[in-house]
Motif scaffolding. Structure first.
Motif, PDB file in Angstrom:
ATOM      1  N   VAL A   1       0.948  -1.173  -0.008  1.00  0.00           N
ATOM      2  CA  VAL A   1      -0.115  -0.077  -0.039  1.00  0.00           C
ATOM      3  C   VAL A   1       0.894   1.314  -0.021  1.00  0.00           C
ATOM      4  N   HIS A   2       2.036   1.322   0.881  1.00  0.00           N
ATOM      5  CA  HIS A   2       2.817   2.465   0.910  1.00  0.00           C
ATOM      6  C   HIS A   2       3.687   2.597  -0.600  1.00  0.00           C
ATOM      7  N   PHE A   3       4.033   1.391  -1.179  1.00  0.00           N
ATOM      8  CA  PHE A   3       4.457   1.581  -2.408  1.00  0.00           C
ATOM      9  C   PHE A   3       3.458   1.948  -3.496  1.00  0.00           C
ATOM     10  N   TYR A   4       2.420   1.866  -3.464  1.00  0.00           N
ATOM     11  CA  TYR A   4       1.425   2.260  -4.164  1.00  0.00           C
ATOM     12  C   TYR A   4       1.089   3.548  -4.247  1.00  0.00           C
ATOM     13  N   MET A   5       1.074   4.224  -2.869  1.00  0.00           N
ATOM     14  CA  MET A   5       0.856   5.541  -2.852  1.00  0.00           C
ATOM     15  C   MET A   5       2.092   6.367  -3.026  1.00  0.00           C
ATOM     16  N   LEU A   6       3.311   5.753  -3.075  1.00  0.00           N
ATOM     17  CA  LEU A   6       4.496   6.526  -3.455  1.00  0.00           C
ATOM     18  C   LEU A   6       4.690   6.488  -4.950  1.00  0.00           C
ATOM     19  N   ALA A   7       3.984   5.689  -5.758  1.00  0.00           N
ATOM     20  CA  ALA A   7       3.870   5.537  -7.180  1.00  0.00           C
ATOM     21  C   ALA A   7       2.886   6.481  -7.685  1.00  0.00           C
ATOM     22  N   MET A   8       1.602   6.714  -6.642  1.00  0.00           N
ATOM     23  CA  MET A   8       0.637   7.740  -7.283  1.00  0.00           C
ATOM     24  C   MET A   8       1.088   9.290  -7.136  1.00  0.00           C
ATOM     25  N   VAL A   9       2.305   9.395  -6.413  1.00  0.00           N
ATOM     26  CA  VAL A   9       2.553  10.785  -6.488  1.00  0.00           C
ATOM     27  C   VAL A   9       3.087  11.168  -7.687  1.00  0.00           C
ATOM     28  N   LEU A  10       3.856  10.248  -8.497  1.00  0.00           N
ATOM     29  CA  LEU A  10       4.285  10.437  -9.823  1.00  0.00           C
ATOM     30  C   LEU A  10       3.035  10.114 -10.984  1.00  0.00           C
ATOM     31  N   THR A  11       2.240   9.132 -10.724  1.00  0.00           N
ATOM     32  CA  THR A  11       1.328   8.954 -11.584  1.00  0.00           C
ATOM     33  C   THR A  11      -0.056   9.575 -11.570  1.00  0.00           C
ATOM     34  N   ASP A  12      -0.440   9.924 -10.403  1.00  0.00           N
ATOM     35  CA  ASP A  12      -1.655  10.535 -10.171  1.00  0.00           C
ATOM     36  C   ASP A  12      -1.596  11.659  -9.054  1.00  0.00           C
ATOM     37  N   PRO A  13      -1.111  12.774  -9.327  1.00  0.00           N
ATOM     38  CA  PRO A  13      -0.820  13.573  -8.215  1.00  0.00           C
ATOM     39  C   PRO A  13      -2.055  14.194  -7.675  1.00  0.00           C
ATOM     40  N   GLU A  14      -3.033  14.372  -8.509  1.00  0.00           N
ATOM     41  CA  GLU A  14      -4.456  14.980  -7.956  1.00  0.00           C
ATOM     42  C   GLU A  14      -5.036  13.869  -7.026  1.00  0.00           C
ATOM     43  N   GLY A  15      -4.947  12.623  -7.342  1.00  0.00           N
ATOM     44  CA  GLY A  15      -5.546  11.437  -6.665  1.00  0.00           C
ATOM     45  C   GLY A  15      -4.706  11.555  -5.399  1.00  0.00           C
ATOM     46  N   PHE A  16      -3.425  11.494  -5.373  1.00  0.00           N
ATOM     47  CA  PHE A  16      -2.633  11.576  -3.962  1.00  0.00           C
ATOM     48  C   PHE A  16      -2.962  12.838  -3.229  1.00  0.00           C
ATOM     49  N   ASP A  17      -3.154  13.733  -3.864  1.00  0.00           N
ATOM     50  CA  ASP A  17      -3.702  15.153  -2.971  1.00  0.00           C
ATOM     51  C   ASP A  17      -5.179  14.863  -2.433  1.00  0.00           C
ATOM     52  N   SER A  18      -6.011  14.142  -3.090  1.00  0.00           N
ATOM     53  CA  SER A  18      -7.194  13.720  -2.174  1.00  0.00           C
ATOM     54  C   SER A  18      -7.076  12.565  -0.901  1.00  0.00           C
ATOM     55  N   PHE A  19      -6.220  11.680  -1.442  1.00  0.00           N
ATOM     56  CA  PHE A  19      -5.912  10.772  -0.430  1.00  0.00           C
ATOM     57  C   PHE A  19      -5.301  11.502   0.847  1.00  0.00           C
ATOM     58  N   GLY A  20      -4.684  12.466   0.450  1.00  0.00           N
ATOM     59  CA  GLY A  20      -3.765  13.317   1.688  1.00  0.00           C
ATOM     60  C   GLY A  20      -5.081  14.028   2.418  1.00  0.00           C
ATOM     61  N   LEU A  21      -6.041  14.494   1.950  1.00  0.00           N
ATOM     62  CA  LEU A  21      -7.352  14.875   2.757  1.00  0.00           C
ATOM     63  C   LEU A  21      -7.695  13.817   3.705  1.00  0.00           C
ATOM     64  N   TRP A  22      -7.914  12.496   2.909  1.00  0.00           N
ATOM     65  CA  TRP A  22      -8.456  11.422   3.871  1.00  0.00           C
ATOM     66  C   TRP A  22      -7.648  11.147   5.015  1.00  0.00           C
ATOM     67  N   THR A  23      -6.573  11.214   4.911  1.00  0.00           N
ATOM     68  CA  THR A  23      -5.298  10.942   5.961  1.00  0.00           C
ATOM     69  C   THR A  23      -5.728  11.527   7.137  1.00  0.00           C
ATOM     70  N   GLN A  24      -6.529  12.777   7.244  1.00  0.00           N
ATOM     71  CA  GLN A  24      -6.713  13.775   8.270  1.00  0.00           C
ATOM     72  C   GLN A  24      -7.650  13.026   9.139  1.00  0.00           C
ATOM     73  N   ASN A  25      -8.401  12.151   8.784  1.00  0.00           N
ATOM     74  CA  ASN A  25      -9.529  11.325   9.459  1.00  0.00           C
ATOM     75  C   ASN A  25      -8.919  10.839  10.906  1.00  0.00           C
TER      76      ASN A  25
END
Length: 114
Positions: free
Chosen positions: A31-55
């Motif tokens: 999961v961690h490696f997937y999120m790191l790859a998302m930074v490079l391939t889908d920055p907008e998706g990663f940003d929305s995931f960052g908001l979810w991490t405030q839960n």
């Protein structure tokens, strides 16, 4: 009949925690490696995931993750001590200190994250 008397020994619990923490970390890494790859391939998706991490539930899961990491680290140190040092009756105390140290590291992380 198989004897389970060894499971009542406190160091068996240390063995179990070390194995389970390693398993938990192994499950987290993809999961961690997937999120790191998302930074490079889908920055907008990663940003929305960052908001979810405030839960708050995610914060508690982070506490669990840091606890697993600390428990595995300190359990590994315990194993190194078993293999490299002359051992005495203090094993129970050292195993308890391993769990306490892991909890302290994880709790410190949680308090800083909130």
């Amino acid at each position: 009949m198989i004897s389970l008397a060894h499971r009542s020994h406190p160091l068996w619990l240390a063995y179990l925690v070390h194995r389970l923490s390693g398993l938990g970390l192994a499950l987290f890494l993809p999961v961690h490696f997937y999120m790191l790859a998302m930074v490079l391939t889908d920055p907008e998706g990663f940003d929305s995931f960052g908001l979810w991490t405030q839960n708050p539930l995610v914060k508690m899961a982070e506490f669990g993750l840091v606890f697993l990491l600390a428990a595995h680290f300190f359990g590994g140190l315990r194993l190194l001590a078993l293999e490299m040092l002359p051992w005495s009756g203090r094993q129970k105390t050292l195993a308890a200190a391993t769990v306490a140290g892991a909890f302290l590291v994880a709790a410190t992380f949680l308090l800083r994250a909130i």
